[in-house]
Design an enzyme around this catalytic site. Sequence first.
Site, short mmCIF file in Angstrom:
data_model
loop_
_atom_site.label_atom_id
_atom_site.label_comp_id
_atom_site.label_asym_id
_atom_site.label_seq_id
_atom_site.Cartn_x
_atom_site.Cartn_y
_atom_site.Cartn_z
NE ARG A 28 102.73 88.58 112.06
CZ ARG A 28 103.77 89.40 112.18
NH1 ARG A 28 104.31 89.63 113.35
NH2 ARG A 28 104.27 89.99 111.12
NE ARG A 32 106.58 90.27 118.67
CZ ARG A 32 106.81 91.21 117.76
NH1 ARG A 32 107.86 91.98 117.87
NH2 ARG A 32 106.01 91.37 116.73
NE ARG A 41 112.46 86.38 118.87
CZ ARG A 41 113.72 86.81 118.82
NH1 ARG A 41 114.66 86.14 119.41
NH2 ARG A 41 114.00 87.92 118.19
CG ASP A 78 108.22 86.33 108.79
OD1 ASP A 78 107.72 86.80 109.83
OD2 ASP A 78 108.36 86.99 107.75
CE1 TYR A 156 108.67 93.75 104.68
CE2 TYR A 156 106.91 92.34 103.83
CZ TYR A 156 107.40 93.20 104.80
OH TYR A 156 106.63 93.52 105.88
O1 CP3 Z 1 100.41 84.34 112.67
C1 CP3 Z 1 101.14 83.63 113.37
O2 CP3 Z 1 101.02 83.56 114.62
C2 CP3 Z 1 102.16 82.74 112.69
C3 CP3 Z 1 103.46 83.29 112.52
C4 CP3 Z 1 103.69 84.50 111.61
C5 CP3 Z 1 104.78 85.38 111.82
N1 CP3 Z 1 104.81 86.24 110.77
C6 CP3 Z 1 105.72 85.30 112.95
C7 CP3 Z 1 106.51 86.49 113.31
C8 CP3 Z 1 103.04 84.91 110.45
C9 CP3 Z 1 101.77 84.37 109.79
C10 CP3 Z 1 103.77 86.01 109.93
C11 CP3 Z 1 103.42 86.69 108.66
C12 CP3 Z 1 104.09 87.94 108.29
N2 CP3 Z 1 105.41 88.26 108.48
C13 CP3 Z 1 103.49 88.99 107.58
C14 CP3 Z 1 102.06 88.99 107.07
C15 CP3 Z 1 101.09 89.36 108.12
C16 CP3 Z 1 101.08 90.83 108.50
O3 CP3 Z 1 101.39 91.12 109.66
O4 CP3 Z 1 100.76 91.67 107.63
C17 CP3 Z 1 104.45 89.99 107.38
C18 CP3 Z 1 104.26 91.31 106.69
C19 CP3 Z 1 105.67 89.51 107.95
C20 CP3 Z 1 107.00 90.18 107.96
C21 CP3 Z 1 107.49 90.44 109.33
N3 CP3 Z 1 107.88 89.46 110.24
C22 CP3 Z 1 107.68 91.70 109.93
C23 CP3 Z 1 107.37 93.03 109.29
C24 CP3 Z 1 108.19 91.46 111.22
C25 CP3 Z 1 108.64 92.49 112.20
C26 CP3 Z 1 107.53 93.17 112.86
C27 CP3 Z 1 107.08 92.38 114.06
O5 CP3 Z 1 105.90 92.01 114.11
O6 CP3 Z 1 107.95 92.19 114.91
C28 CP3 Z 1 108.26 90.06 111.40
C29 CP3 Z 1 108.73 89.34 112.62
C30 CP3 Z 1 107.86 88.27 113.18
N4 CP3 Z 1 107.19 87.33 112.46
C31 CP3 Z 1 107.63 88.05 114.57
C32 CP3 Z 1 106.78 86.94 114.64
C33 CP3 Z 1 106.26 86.25 115.89
C34 CP3 Z 1 108.21 88.85 115.72
C35 CP3 Z 1 109.67 88.61 115.87
C36 CP3 Z 1 110.12 88.04 117.18
O7 CP3 Z 1 109.38 87.34 117.90
O8 CP3 Z 1 111.27 88.27 117.49
#
Ligand code: CP3
Length: 346
Positions: A28, A32, A41, A78, A156
């Site tokens: 991640r 953010r 964003r 994602d 999911y």
């Molecule tokens: O790792 C990185 O920097 C690359 C980008 C990346 C994102 N999501 C961007 C993202 C990666 C590798 C993911 C994987 C992901 N997405 C997982 C597996 C990793 C883990 O955390 O267990 C999962 C379960 C998701 C599903 C997901 N996406 C959720 C549950 C959420 C909401 C929770 C949150 O963190 O906000 C997201 C949104 C998301 N994916 C964001 C980002 C940067 C935040 C949204 C935003 O910026 O508005």
Amino acid sequence: MSSVTSKPLFLRAAAGESTERPPIWLMRQAGRILPQYRALRQKFPDFKAFVKTPEAAAEATIQPVDELQVDAAIIFSDILVIPEAMGLDYEMIEAKGPKFPKTIENQGDIDILRSGTEAAANLEYVYQALRITKKELNGRVPLIGFAGAPWTILAYMVEGGGSKTFSKARRMLYAEPQQAHALLQKITDTTIAYLKQQVAAGADLIQLFDSWAGELAPAHYQAFAMPYLRQICDALPEVPKTIFAKGAWFALEDIGQSSCQVVGLDWNTSPAFAREKVGPQKVLQGNLDPCTLYADAKTIREETLRMIGAFQGKHIVNLGHGVYPDTPLDGVRVFVDTVKGMRYER
Ligand code: CP3
């Protein structure tokens, strides 16, 4: 220091070669924690529009390389793009997370899903983002591609979002095991086609995120998760693979026997326990508690070095899960700089 022809530190470590220090990146990291991410964003009405704009996705991917000097980039996307490509749309709700308006409830719902190359053809925007990133990185650091593991994607699709218990998804494994296998196979076929295209577009290593692995009973992990992880790893011989199965300490022996090179660990698993379970060949990745980065600089340094010592080589430094969005950037910097400044004793 590294020339264009020499293999980068991250890929040498992933191949199990001994290195002068372990490489570091953060799950991640493209997100953010960075002010420049938050600014970028803002230009989009929602997260999905951002993900689907390859130039912007490439920019978000490279931001942590510029800002933190990490040893690898991970493509900004994602795991939920796969259900969408298969025909199950999701919404990303601000400050809450993903929500699927329609979920998978029966065999008919599974039958109408697209899969394989047909589904993966809808993800051209990801391949384009990879190609742009690769070009803009210009060999600075390797590029990690990724996908969700089939069990986590099923969870999911059946739950419709996050869940406290994942009881709908786990119920399916007991009550409708044939449906679960049919869905897992469709997800797997799509994921393989998707990841092959990621590799063709320039991904140097593939990480599989099994975020909800720890929800399953060990026998269920063997029956409903491992066979599909194995299929995916075996289908991608061209690149190293990382399996990150969060909470699945009970599956480490099986993961150790799969064809992945790297095994990601959460912070609940001790390096010595993991090494004993996966055997001597695999490279381990992790596993600092993300909350360590809220501590003062001295504590972060000590905890980081203590962790590296516990792994005793064959190690890629990371957190035990994604970095939390409100983590102070200075804490992240201390973590990265500590690793970049240390050398293994010979
Ligand atoms: O790792 C990185 O920097 C690359 C980008 C990346 C994102 N999501 C961007 C993202 C990666 C590798 C993911 C994987 C992901 N997405 C997982 C597996 C990793 C883990 O955390 O267990 C999962 C379960 C998701 C599903 C997901 N996406 C959720 C549950 C959420 C909401 C929770 C949150 O963190 O906000 C997201 C949104 C998301 N994916 C964001 C980002 C940067 C935040 C949204 C935003 O910026 O508005």
